[in-house]
Scaffold this motif. Sequence first.
Motif: not given
Length: 170
Positions: A7-22, A57-64
């Motif tokens: 259940e923890l893995q399922q929650n992590i997958i659904n909640a944090y595909q984006k918006g990971f706490p910085l 697991v990592g940031a997605v940013f504007n490469h340019k």
Amino acid sequence: MSLILTELQQNIINAYQKGFPLVARPYQVLAEQFNSSEAQVLAAIRQLDEAGALSRVGAVFNHKKAGASTLAALAVPAAELDRVAEIVNQFDEVNHNYEREHSYNLWFVVTAYDENALAQVLTKISELTGLPVLKLPMEAAYHIDLAFSINFATPSFSTSTAHAQISQGH
């Protein structure tokens, strides 16, 4: 692949595909949200990674704005695809490496801190693989939200068809 997700893995997958706490301790934030411990969250993510169910697991940013990047491709003989993919994957600057149905059948994104460093990586890949690299620089940027809410209760769910990308997307 047969993988039973907690259940923890399922929650992590659904909640944090984006918006990971910085924050300094993001996994502690996840632990608090899911009534768990930081160690349990880290173990759950490690298990997903080891099972091949986690792409990154990592940031997605504007490469340019952060340096230089390009989409690149190689025309690899089918019998050599795995060997060449392993060579390409050894570069920290490479991500999103995937096979396509095309004469250029191995596609990947290369990012570097500047154009010179980018050119050096592409040259080294060409040297190590023995194949010319086709450079496909971006002409226009588009934001595509690739986050998916996965219904893990669905009988047809399998980890071979759903890979989670936990990232801070923009």
